[in-house]
Design a protein around this motif. Sequence first.
Motif, PDB file in Angstrom:
ATOM      1  N   MET A 161       0.847  -1.179   0.000  1.00 49.96           N
ATOM      2  CA  MET A 161       0.000   0.000   0.000  1.00 49.96           C
ATOM      3  C   MET A 161       0.887   1.235   0.000  1.00 49.96           C
ATOM      4  SD  MET A 161      -2.819   1.222   2.778  1.00 49.96           S
ATOM      5  CE  MET A 161      -4.225   0.350   2.181  1.00 49.96           C
ATOM      6  N   SER A 162       0.669   2.152  -0.905  1.00 50.66           N
ATOM      7  CA  SER A 162       1.460   3.361  -1.046  1.00 50.66           C
ATOM      8  C   SER A 162       0.661   4.557  -0.552  1.00 50.66           C
ATOM      9  CB  SER A 162       1.856   3.550  -2.502  1.00 50.66           C
ATOM     10  OG  SER A 162       2.551   4.751  -2.651  1.00 50.66           O
ATOM     11  N   ASP A 163       1.328   5.392   0.241  1.00 49.54           N
ATOM     12  CA  ASP A 163       0.688   6.600   0.753  1.00 49.54           C
ATOM     13  C   ASP A 163       1.265   7.791  -0.004  1.00 49.54           C
ATOM     14  OD1 ASP A 163      -0.623   8.503   2.189  1.00 49.54           O
ATOM     15  OD2 ASP A 163       0.572   8.255   4.005  1.00 49.54           O
ATOM     16  N   ASN A 164       0.482   8.388  -0.891  1.00 48.06           N
ATOM     17  CA  ASN A 164       0.959   9.487  -1.720  1.00 48.06           C
ATOM     18  C   ASN A 164       0.651  10.858  -1.134  1.00 48.06           C
ATOM     19  OD1 ASN A 164       2.027   7.772  -3.615  1.00 48.06           O
ATOM     20  ND2 ASN A 164       0.147   7.674  -4.811  1.00 48.06           N
ATOM     21  N   THR A 165       0.242  10.946   0.121  1.00 47.97           N
ATOM     22  CA  THR A 165      -0.063  12.227   0.728  1.00 47.97           C
ATOM     23  C   THR A 165       1.237  12.939   1.103  1.00 47.97           C
ATOM     24  OG1 THR A 165      -0.233  11.262   2.922  1.00 47.97           O
ATOM     25  CG2 THR A 165      -2.260  11.425   1.645  1.00 47.97           C
ATOM     26  N   THR A 166       1.248  14.223   0.980  1.00 44.28           N
ATOM     27  CA  THR A 166       2.401  15.029   1.351  1.00 44.28           C
ATOM     28  C   THR A 166       2.247  15.447   2.805  1.00 44.28           C
ATOM     29  OG1 THR A 166       2.642  15.852  -0.888  1.00 44.28           O
ATOM     30  CG2 THR A 166       3.687  17.124   0.848  1.00 44.28           C
ATOM     31  N   ARG A 167       3.230  15.100   3.598  1.00 41.50           N
ATOM     32  CA  ARG A 167       3.180  15.480   5.010  1.00 41.50           C
ATOM     33  C   ARG A 167       3.770  16.875   5.181  1.00 41.50           C
ATOM     34  NH1 ARG A 167       6.088  10.799   8.054  1.00 41.50           N
ATOM     35  NH2 ARG A 167       7.406  10.897   6.220  1.00 41.50           N
ATOM     36  N   THR A 168       3.102  17.699   5.959  1.00 40.97           N
ATOM     37  CA  THR A 168       3.603  19.027   6.291  1.00 40.97           C
ATOM     38  C   THR A 168       3.650  19.159   7.806  1.00 40.97           C
ATOM     39  OG1 THR A 168       1.403  20.003   6.217  1.00 40.97           O
ATOM     40  CG2 THR A 168       2.699  20.099   4.189  1.00 40.97           C
ATOM     41  N   TYR A 169       4.479  20.060   8.263  1.00 36.43           N
ATOM     42  CA  TYR A 169       4.650  20.293   9.694  1.00 36.43           C
ATOM     43  C   TYR A 169       5.183  21.713   9.862  1.00 36.43           C
ATOM     44  CZ  TYR A 169       9.434  19.421   8.409  1.00 36.43           C
ATOM     45  OH  TYR A 169      10.653  19.484   7.786  1.00 36.43           O
ATOM     46  N   PRO A 170       5.064  22.299  11.038  1.00 34.32           N
ATOM     47  CA  PRO A 170       5.571  23.657  11.242  1.00 34.32           C
ATOM     48  C   PRO A 170       7.095  23.656  11.404  1.00 34.32           C
ATOM     49  CG  PRO A 170       4.480  22.888  13.211  1.00 34.32           C
ATOM     50  CD  PRO A 170       4.295  21.816  12.172  1.00 34.32           C
ATOM     51  N   CYS A 171       7.742  24.623  10.793  1.00 36.24           N
ATOM     52  CA  CYS A 171       9.180  24.810  10.947  1.00 36.24           C
ATOM     53  C   CYS A 171       9.456  25.137  12.413  1.00 36.24           C
ATOM     54  CB  CYS A 171       9.632  25.964  10.045  1.00 36.24           C
ATOM     55  SG  CYS A 171      11.330  26.495  10.293  1.00 36.24           S
ATOM     56  N   PRO A 172      10.456  24.512  13.042  1.00 31.17           N
ATOM     57  CA  PRO A 172      10.734  24.799  14.456  1.00 31.17           C
ATOM     58  C   PRO A 172      11.175  26.245  14.710  1.00 31.17           C
ATOM     59  CG  PRO A 172      12.086  22.962  13.669  1.00 31.17           C
ATOM     60  CD  PRO A 172      11.317  23.465  12.512  1.00 31.17           C
ATOM     61  N   GLN A 173      11.648  26.923  13.686  1.00 29.59           N
ATOM     62  CA  GLN A 173      12.138  28.293  13.862  1.00 29.59           C
ATOM     63  C   GLN A 173      11.052  29.332  13.609  1.00 29.59           C
ATOM     64  OE1 GLN A 173      15.183  29.086  15.034  1.00 29.59           O
ATOM     65  NE2 GLN A 173      14.517  31.183  15.070  1.00 29.59           N
ATOM     66  N   CYS A 174      10.432  29.301  12.423  1.00 28.38           N
ATOM     67  CA  CYS A 174       9.478  30.358  12.050  1.00 28.38           C
ATOM     68  C   CYS A 174       8.018  29.917  12.107  1.00 28.38           C
ATOM     69  CB  CYS A 174       9.800  30.891  10.662  1.00 28.38           C
ATOM     70  SG  CYS A 174       9.427  29.721   9.319  1.00 28.38           S
ATOM     71  N   LYS A 175       7.789  28.640  12.308  1.00 30.11           N
ATOM     72  CA  LYS A 175       6.443  28.058  12.454  1.00 30.11           C
ATOM     73  C   LYS A 175       5.639  28.005  11.152  1.00 30.11           C
ATOM     74  CE  LYS A 175       7.288  27.768  16.838  1.00 30.11           C
ATOM     75  NZ  LYS A 175       8.408  26.955  17.089  1.00 30.11           N
ATOM     76  N   SER A 176       6.231  28.357   9.995  1.00 34.89           N
ATOM     77  CA  SER A 176       5.489  28.227   8.743  1.00 34.89           C
ATOM     78  C   SER A 176       5.419  26.752   8.355  1.00 34.89           C
ATOM     79  CB  SER A 176       6.157  29.044   7.630  1.00 34.89           C
ATOM     80  OG  SER A 176       7.410  28.491   7.303  1.00 34.89           O
ATOM     81  N   LEU A 177       4.338  26.367   7.680  1.00 34.92           N
ATOM     82  CA  LEU A 177       4.186  24.980   7.276  1.00 34.92           C
ATOM     83  C   LEU A 177       5.192  24.648   6.183  1.00 34.92           C
ATOM     84  CD1 LEU A 177       0.350  24.302   7.230  1.00 34.92           C
ATOM     85  CD2 LEU A 177       2.053  23.538   8.875  1.00 34.92           C
ATOM     86  N   THR A 178       5.836  23.514   6.314  1.00 35.66           N
ATOM     87  CA  THR A 178       6.825  23.089   5.339  1.00 35.66           C
ATOM     88  C   THR A 178       6.629  21.621   5.022  1.00 35.66           C
ATOM     89  OG1 THR A 178       9.183  23.091   4.821  1.00 35.66           O
ATOM     90  CG2 THR A 178       8.585  22.547   7.072  1.00 35.66           C
ATOM     91  N   ARG A 179       7.103  21.204   3.868  1.00 31.56           N
ATOM     92  CA  ARG A 179       6.958  19.809   3.417  1.00 31.56           C
ATOM     93  C   ARG A 179       8.008  18.932   4.092  1.00 31.56           C
ATOM     94  NH1 ARG A 179       4.816  19.125  -2.244  1.00 31.56           N
ATOM     95  NH2 ARG A 179       6.093  17.268  -2.127  1.00 31.56           N
ATOM     96  N   PHE A 180       7.624  17.699   4.370  1.00 31.40           N
ATOM     97  CA  PHE A 180       8.548  16.737   4.959  1.00 31.40           C
ATOM     98  C   PHE A 180       9.415  16.090   3.884  1.00 31.40           C
ATOM     99  CE2 PHE A 180       9.776  12.584   6.623  1.00 31.40           C
ATOM    100  CZ  PHE A 180      10.297  12.945   7.847  1.00 31.40           C
ATOM    101  N   ASP A 181       8.813  15.766   2.750  1.00 26.69           N
ATOM    102  CA  ASP A 181       9.554  15.066   1.699  1.00 26.69           C
ATOM    103  C   ASP A 181      10.273  16.066   0.787  1.00 26.69           C
ATOM    104  OD1 ASP A 181       7.077  15.984   0.819  1.00 26.69           O
ATOM    105  OD2 ASP A 181       6.914  14.454  -0.736  1.00 26.69           O
ATOM    106  N   ASN A 182      11.397  15.652   0.250  1.00 23.34           N
ATOM    107  CA  ASN A 182      12.201  16.469  -0.660  1.00 23.34           C
ATOM    108  C   ASN A 182      12.564  17.831  -0.074  1.00 23.34           C
ATOM    109  OD1 ASN A 182      12.111  14.456  -2.638  1.00 23.34           O
ATOM    110  ND2 ASN A 182      10.127  15.201  -3.350  1.00 23.34           N
TER     111      ASN A 182
END
Length: 62
Positions: free
Chosen positions: A1-22
């Motif tokens: 099973m492949s999960d093609n969703t892009t994970r995002t999380y807040p940057c520890p410094q500026c708190k803007s959402l950023t991508r986990f992959d690439n």
Amino acid sequence: MSDNTTRTYPCPQCKSLTRFDNNPWRPFCSERCKLIDLGDWASERHAIPGDPEAPGMDFEEQ
């Protein structure tokens, strides 16, 4: 099973959402945020709590 969703999380410094992959600066959103965080560690604005009286290696004894 492949999960093609892009994970995002807040940057520890500026708190803007950023991508986990690439993301070459993961967990930060950019090289700028990475360098700001490194500077905070170097200037001792960040620290890992510990017992200052704990035994350890004294650099003057070498």
